[in-house]
Scaffold this motif. Sequence first.
Motif: not given
Lengths: 263, 263, 263, 263
Positions: A188-210
Amino acid sequence: MTTTQSTLVQLDNYGPWTVTPEPRREMDLQTLQSRLFADIAQFIGGRGGYVFHTRFDNMIAVTNGINREAHTTLQESISNRYPVTISLGVDIAETPADALQGATEQIQAAGSAQDENRTEVLAGEFLDGRSVDQEPVHIAHFDVNDATGKYTDQLNEFDSFIQIERSYASLMEYMRKTHGALSFFVGGDNMIAVCPELSAEAYQDAIDNVERDVGVELKVGVGRDSTAHKAGIAAKHALEACRSHGTTVEFSEPPVSTSDDYR
Amino acid sequence: MTTTQSTLVQLDNYGPWTVTPEPRREMDLQTLQSRLFADIAQFIGGRGGYVFHTRFDNMIAVTNGINREAHTTLQESISNRYPVTISLGVDIAETPADALQGATEQIQAAGSAQDENRTEVLAGEFLDGRSVDQEPVHIAHFDVNDATGKYTDQLNEFDSFIQIERSYASLMEYMRKTHGALSFFVGGDNMIAVCPELSAEAYQDAIDNVERDVGVELKVGVGRDSTAHKAGIAAKHALEACRSHGTTVEFSEPPVSTSDDYR
Amino acid sequence: MTTTQSTLVQLDNYGPWTVTPEPRREMDLQTLQSRLFADIAQFIGGRGGYVFHTRFDNMIAVTNGINREAHTTLQESISNRYPVTISLGVDIAETPADALQGATEQIQAAGSAQDENRTEVLAGEFLDGRSVDQEPVHIAHFDVNDATGKYTDQLNEFDSFIQIERSYASLMEYMRKTHGALSFFVGGDNMIAVCPELSAEAYQDAIDNVERDVGVELKVGVGRDSTAHKAGIAAKHALEACRSHGTTVEFSEPPVSTSDDYR
Amino acid sequence: MTTTQSTLVQLDNYGPWTVTPEPRREMDLQTLQSRLFADIAQFIGGRGGYVFHTRFDNMIAVTNGINREAHTTLQESISNRYPVTISLGVDIAETPADALQGATEQIQAAGSAQDENRTEVLAGEFLDGRSVDQEPVHIAHFDVNDATGKYTDQLNEFDSFIQIERSYASLMEYMRKTHGALSFFVGGDNMIAVCPELSAEAYQDAIDNVERDVGVELKVGVGRDSTAHKAGIAAKHALEACRSHGTTVEFSEPPVSTSDDYR
């Protein structure tokens, strides 16, 4: 801090088998690969883990809470029911990438993926019995904002797929390089990431980068728990919270303590 | 000249189902998706066609030689055995992309992918009974040169996957834009493209473009025949010829005429 | 002494579903039933249990060592992937028949098998945590002497099947009435009985009874262990001993103690 | 008059495989057998035929309308995806038993079921292209009157199964000896017989015989058409007519002529 137990599932000498004695029917290979993945997903999923099909001849699993004996049973069961066998490498590390690195090396050390004498390797380190963190597994579940309205209902399916594929390619490389996280497209439009400990900012940065990179808008729900399944369900609930609140990054509430026993 | 009959298989209202009433176990969704694809691959593959999982909730098929009645049987059989149903849009065109465009529009015209009242659409044009070209389907089977030696046996599996994924992303976009061809990753280091009539130079250009773009070296075997299966088997033999001759592009010999009857 | 934990798996309101709104394709029903059984066999078998297809809409399992949480996971996983749901009744008793009696009553108490409002019952008693016998599960694996030479290679397949079916009908009734044992046909010329503690003479009497009744000669290997799988593997080895020694009843050696942990 | 094309599907050298090098996990064998049957049911069912699992290592099919090329594709597809292979014997006759006799002899002539050098036999006569009767296939669908009320909701499941098993054993022997018909238990309380042309009185006699013999009351719907699937669906509708009219034997209306093309 996270602790990931990762298992690499590698089909033994699969490439040569697909063309011996003659190239085999592609739809039979597709069927074999998909069903093998489905069986492994049921086995690992029923014990609280996650597995991703990746390249199908190599599958990557998060196996916190699954011990050596279960891995042996899986290996035996596959060889009893398929014309191919599997090798399993296992390792533990803080980041998913490091755990997979170790798991891969366990198999590589035993021989090439196309060495016909290397079959059914089972090697590596398991978390069995060791005390671990309370919430060793972090799962981030991403999806595309309004993919149905923007793509599926508008473009031909291949062009919709190109949009999703671009966003996945961008996300997987960014998360791998920046955080040692492993991201998988799960349909579909789903992606699952297995992650180390990350902040909300780090996730926002990933989304902004895409979005900067390929113009596709993502959102993400993050869950943390003792197994991939529990963290993943928490992540899905967090993603639902994004939907209802119109937010981009949501973390699940701390998990309610429950038994881990899937036996 | 080529004539492609393309079928778009779209799960009806699948996204909402996966989170109703609560988000479902991811490994169950993965199992469901993979087995549904496998069943469709068997159904279509046993009748000479090809289907690709693409996004799993939308699958793209090449169905030359498969008629409306068979499509009806497939749709009924899935609804008898799964908790989800499928819509099927079908169209014919010279290029694969145009055929898929028409097939997608057939489904879009009946309603949104997330319209809960739109179920089991079966719409479009079939090749039944029409005279067609001798070799209407062209299949190109690409793989990566020495993927095992360069990647699988050297890198951790995710980093190997990144290399393959990059080459696929590059190839799929180039072939789509330049030729209206549809390329699919089918596992390992293999990609299969459904193509219009293309010269050896055009295939060499595609390979050169991927190498310039992402540094991965491909080779390709091309087959042409009355069905995707026959063209695909010919492509696999041509790819074996690349391996034994050390060449980059090989076309299969003209097919020996045989019966098309898969009934 | 034996202690059997038995689980009855009953499809909810299945009969009416098969003819609603119209009678469904028989081969789809056969596929659905067989794959559902296969999935349950993998789930239960991977945790050390045995399940038998019996009537397919009702399946009988031996689930020593499998707890309530695993039963819940099974039930959820089936409802996520099939168009039907399952109810599970569980009980413990010395004889298999008594355990099944209790398991069945758990489901019957919740409503009729064709009550459309009775879905996904999960009720009964589990062995969890209780100390039990060292070898609570006894499995007897019977086969027909030289079935290939006498039947398969001589008669048409239906007439071969009649011979096997007669011997199974005779054995299942005798073992049920005389010992409270439950016997199942598992394909080929094989029958597996879940038994209470029985002497070699009791097994010989069962075999003699079948021969007198229908003229078919059986032999049997008997295994005893903590789970159905372990007892069953021991029984298979004992049956191999019958083959090599030309004997009719063989018991396995006492099991080597090993970990029971299938988690 | 009827004309049955019957196919015997026999696993090659399966018995020895199940114990080589060691006896294999029973639940893996059960899974393998059930899924192999399910795949064959999909393949044959999607082309208008019926197949029954019988002993699982030998399956009996009614294959009117399925030609040699399709049989070849099935055989190849199984060998591509399973650790075992299948032999196929095919024959045509007026009665189902005679057709199966011929089909079995085709395989027996090629060697023993446990001859390790006899693999993938494909031998026999097909109906291809021959003009046949309008309604060559007769299917009778039996079930037990009020099985849920009398058995499933009252007895423990094994004792319910005994009742059904007795009625099946009685019916299968009577129909085989008296009419050359082949009857199969298909789950629940359902039995399907492939029959020659029989009168309503003959069906009533069969039902009366089972009631006298084992005390179980049956009813039957009979369908006649060009393929097993079409005749079987007609039989199911006739059985529904028994239910609504309270009758014991019903024949379907003559079939509406439709295309037979399942390709």
